[in-house]
Design a protein around this motif. Structure first.
Motif, PDB file in Angstrom:
ATOM      1  N   LYS A 120       0.883  -0.942  -0.154  1.00  0.00           N
ATOM      2  CA  LYS A 120       0.108  -0.087  -0.131  1.00  0.00           C
ATOM      3  C   LYS A 120       0.760   1.186  -0.110  1.00  0.00           C
ATOM      4  CE  LYS A 120      -4.098  -1.740   2.030  1.00  0.00           C
ATOM      5  NZ  LYS A 120      -5.130  -1.127   0.887  1.00  0.00           N
ATOM      6  N   GLU A 121       1.849   1.203   0.821  1.00  0.00           N
ATOM      7  CA  GLU A 121       2.888   2.372   0.756  1.00  0.00           C
ATOM      8  C   GLU A 121       3.468   2.562  -0.515  1.00  0.00           C
ATOM      9  OE1 GLU A 121       6.827   4.161   3.137  1.00  0.00           O
ATOM     10  OE2 GLU A 121       6.005   2.024   3.320  1.00  0.00           O
ATOM     11  N   ILE A 122       3.943   1.654  -1.316  1.00  0.00           N
ATOM     12  CA  ILE A 122       4.462   1.864  -2.643  1.00  0.00           C
ATOM     13  C   ILE A 122       3.581   2.026  -3.590  1.00  0.00           C
ATOM     14  CG2 ILE A 122       5.864   0.615  -4.354  1.00  0.00           C
ATOM     15  CD1 ILE A 122       7.165  -1.250  -2.387  1.00  0.00           C
ATOM     16  N   ALA A 123       2.219   1.539  -3.483  1.00  0.00           N
ATOM     17  CA  ALA A 123       1.195   2.005  -4.186  1.00  0.00           C
ATOM     18  C   ALA A 123       1.113   3.625  -4.396  1.00  0.00           C
ATOM     19  CB  ALA A 123       0.059   1.081  -3.995  1.00  0.00           C
ATOM     20  N   GLY A 124       1.084   3.980  -3.047  1.00  0.00           N
ATOM     21  CA  GLY A 124       0.676   5.512  -2.864  1.00  0.00           C
ATOM     22  C   GLY A 124       1.695   6.265  -3.504  1.00  0.00           C
ATOM     23  N   ASP A 125       3.134   5.970  -3.379  1.00  0.00           N
ATOM     24  CA  ASP A 125       4.181   6.566  -3.870  1.00  0.00           C
ATOM     25  C   ASP A 125       4.315   6.436  -5.397  1.00  0.00           C
ATOM     26  OD1 ASP A 125       4.941   6.990  -1.238  1.00  0.00           O
ATOM     27  OD2 ASP A 125       6.620   5.152  -1.449  1.00  0.00           O
ATOM     28  N   GLU A 126       3.832   5.257  -6.027  1.00  0.00           N
ATOM     29  CA  GLU A 126       4.107   5.433  -7.524  1.00  0.00           C
ATOM     30  C   GLU A 126       2.775   6.092  -8.321  1.00  0.00           C
ATOM     31  OE1 GLU A 126       6.583   4.413  -8.820  1.00  0.00           O
ATOM     32  OE2 GLU A 126       7.431   2.884  -7.671  1.00  0.00           O
ATOM     33  N   ILE A 127       1.509   6.174  -7.406  1.00  0.00           N
ATOM     34  CA  ILE A 127       0.602   6.955  -8.132  1.00  0.00           C
ATOM     35  C   ILE A 127       0.923   8.608  -7.887  1.00  0.00           C
ATOM     36  CG2 ILE A 127      -1.849   7.822  -7.263  1.00  0.00           C
ATOM     37  CD1 ILE A 127      -2.297   4.730  -6.444  1.00  0.00           C
ATOM     38  N   ALA A 128       1.610   8.813  -6.860  1.00  0.00           N
ATOM     39  CA  ALA A 128       2.056  10.115  -6.716  1.00  0.00           C
ATOM     40  C   ALA A 128       2.900  10.490  -7.927  1.00  0.00           C
ATOM     41  CB  ALA A 128       2.595  10.266  -5.383  1.00  0.00           C
ATOM     42  N   ILE A 217      12.665  11.242  -7.131  1.00  0.00           N
ATOM     43  CA  ILE A 217      11.976   9.964  -7.545  1.00  0.00           C
ATOM     44  C   ILE A 217      12.993   8.690  -7.337  1.00  0.00           C
ATOM     45  CG2 ILE A 217      11.031   8.957  -9.281  1.00  0.00           C
ATOM     46  CD1 ILE A 217       9.746  11.433 -10.443  1.00  0.00           C
ATOM     47  N   LEU A 218      14.252   8.953  -7.961  1.00  0.00           N
ATOM     48  CA  LEU A 218      15.272   8.105  -7.817  1.00  0.00           C
ATOM     49  C   LEU A 218      15.334   7.567  -6.516  1.00  0.00           C
ATOM     50  CD1 LEU A 218      17.528   6.351  -8.628  1.00  0.00           C
ATOM     51  CD2 LEU A 218      19.125   8.521  -8.698  1.00  0.00           C
ATOM     52  N   ALA A 219      15.502   8.528  -5.511  1.00  0.00           N
ATOM     53  CA  ALA A 219      15.816   8.175  -4.125  1.00  0.00           C
ATOM     54  C   ALA A 219      14.526   7.175  -3.580  1.00  0.00           C
ATOM     55  CB  ALA A 219      15.842   9.338  -3.070  1.00  0.00           C
ATOM     56  N   ALA A 220      13.343   7.543  -4.065  1.00  0.00           N
ATOM     57  CA  ALA A 220      12.140   6.996  -3.622  1.00  0.00           C
ATOM     58  C   ALA A 220      11.996   5.564  -4.371  1.00  0.00           C
ATOM     59  CB  ALA A 220      10.832   7.497  -4.052  1.00  0.00           C
ATOM     60  N   GLU A 221      12.406   5.340  -5.486  1.00  0.00           N
ATOM     61  CA  GLU A 221      12.681   4.202  -6.234  1.00  0.00           C
ATOM     62  C   GLU A 221      13.696   3.137  -5.603  1.00  0.00           C
ATOM     63  OE1 GLU A 221      10.370   2.974  -8.413  1.00  0.00           O
ATOM     64  OE2 GLU A 221       9.320   4.703  -8.753  1.00  0.00           O
ATOM     65  N   ALA A 222      14.670   3.804  -5.070  1.00  0.00           N
ATOM     66  CA  ALA A 222      16.011   3.000  -4.411  1.00  0.00           C
ATOM     67  C   ALA A 222      15.431   2.631  -3.270  1.00  0.00           C
ATOM     68  CB  ALA A 222      16.987   3.989  -4.245  1.00  0.00           C
ATOM     69  N   TYR A 223      14.611   3.143  -2.196  1.00  0.00           N
ATOM     70  CA  TYR A 223      14.111   2.738  -1.203  1.00  0.00           C
ATOM     71  C   TYR A 223      12.934   1.577  -1.439  1.00  0.00           C
ATOM     72  CZ  TYR A 223      15.471   6.637   1.820  1.00  0.00           C
ATOM     73  OH  TYR A 223      16.176   7.561   2.647  1.00  0.00           O
ATOM     74  N   HIS A 224      12.439   1.753  -2.532  1.00  0.00           N
ATOM     75  CA  HIS A 224      11.112   0.501  -2.975  1.00  0.00           C
ATOM     76  C   HIS A 224      12.100  -0.425  -3.283  1.00  0.00           C
ATOM     77  CE1 HIS A 224       8.245   3.665  -4.226  1.00  0.00           C
ATOM     78  NE2 HIS A 224       8.168   3.778  -3.088  1.00  0.00           N
ATOM     79  N   ALA A 225      13.100  -0.508  -3.817  1.00  0.00           N
ATOM     80  CA  ALA A 225      14.064  -1.686  -4.537  1.00  0.00           C
ATOM     81  C   ALA A 225      14.554  -2.335  -3.179  1.00  0.00           C
ATOM     82  CB  ALA A 225      14.969  -1.073  -5.482  1.00  0.00           C
ATOM     83  N   GLY A 226      14.922  -1.227  -2.367  1.00  0.00           N
ATOM     84  CA  GLY A 226      15.885  -2.107  -1.202  1.00  0.00           C
ATOM     85  C   GLY A 226      14.991  -2.931  -0.112  1.00  0.00           C
TER      86      GLY A 226
END
Length: 324
Positions: A120-128, A217-226
């Motif tokens: 749910k957290e990642i979904a919210g980030d990607e929608i944003a 956005i790169l930082a957010a995606e890196a958090y998601h990937a980690g």
């Protein structure tokens, strides 16, 4: 199937891969420096077309952001369906180019509440991310192209990706919505690609405001990937097949994008985890837009459609790289 630790031969293979990644970074840095040098010469009026080779014009900042928007559409739709059971609103799908529909997508019945909360957290980030890029691009924002995120078709994108990795056999579907574990492996297909895509695009962005946004956005995606890599790694203690499956997906990505062996799985290296995939200098690696498209098109050739984007992406950057 991989166990909890790599064999001596596998450790040697990892060392070799790190050496190859170091060479790759040296080449990439030289390429970036060449672009920068050409830009400085042009700006200062130095040299001439007869005496100094001019760097070819690259994609505009809007081209790069629109390329990113295509990828964000894909991630947002996958996570939104998996976490919430619904995709992006119609108001977030319009734009230039051909608007396409989403094939598949449904809510995951999560067993582990932690995985559900992460989803749910990642979904919210990607929608944003989609909303932010569309607002930043304004009238030049591309429409969402046709996207395949289904889980029941043996010839669908997720099934093809899983088959490329050796996770399923011919005629067998891979359903990313069937379990927590399948969801995590499906997310793993995307997350590392998103990080390397933004990393690869960063030297090409000219406007500092756009560059700062891309870095965010790169930082957010890196958090998601980690996060995804960490959960797969932890669950792999009890279920080693999760680690070996993630390693197989990594190898599949490497088989599609270029001749460099830079992608990394999650299995331990000796007595160390491998959550963060870096080169020997501790730096994340990059992918060109063409290499990214090789992976999402699920094709190692120079093509303009396929895989998760059956009709291709919208915008100026649509062609994948030929495997060399």
């Amino acid at each position: 199937m991989l166990g909890h630790y790599l064999t001596r031969n596998q450790v040697a293979d990892v060392v070799q891969r790190r050496s190859e990644r170091r060479d790759f970074f040296k080449k990439s840095s030289g390429f970036a420096a060449g672009i920068a040098g050409g830009a400085i010469l042009t700006a200062c009026g130095g040299g001439s077309s007869s005496s100094v080779a001019q760097a070819p014009p690259g994609p505009s900042d809007a081209d790069i952001f629109n390329f990113a928007l295509n990828l964000e559409y894909l991630e947002a739709q996958f996570y939104a369906f998996a976490a919430n059971g619904t995709g992006l609103p119609a108001s977030q799908l319009t734009g230039t180019g051909t608007q396409g529909a989403v094939t598949g997508g449904r809510a995951v019945t999560f067993v582990d509440p932690v995985v559900r909360q992460y989803a749910k957290e990642i979904a919210g980030d990607e929608i944003a991310h989609v909303a932010f890029l569309r607002t930043t691009l304004g009238a030049s924002a591309v429409a969402q192209p046709a996207i395949d995120i289904g889980g029941t078709d043996p010839n669908g994108a997720f099934s093809t990706a899983a088959r490329t990795a050796g996770l399923v056999g011919p005629g067998v579907a891979f359903d990313p919505y069937a379990s927590d574990e399948n969801f995590l492996l499906a997310a793993y297909i995307f997350e590392d690609v998103g990080v390397t895509a933004y990393k690869g695009a960063s030297p090409l962005i000219q406007n500092k405001t756009f560059l700062e946004a891309a870095a965010g956005i790169l930082a957010a995606e890196a958090y998601h990937a980690g996060l995804i890599r960490t959960v797969l790694y932890a669950k792999g203690v009890a279920t080693p097949a999760l680690r070996s499956s993630a390693d197989a997906i990594s190898n599949a990505r490497d088989s599609l994008d270029n001749s460099q062996d830079v992608d990394q799985g999650i299995s331990p290296i000796g007595d160390s985890s491998n959550i963060v995939p870096l080169d020997s200098n501790g730096l994340a690696y990059s992918r060109t837009p063409g290499d990214v498209l090789n992976i999402v098109y699920l094709n190692s050739g120079a093509v303009s459609r396929g895989g998760f984007f059956p009709a291709g992406v919208n915008g100026a950057l649509v062609l994948s790289s030929a495997l060399a």
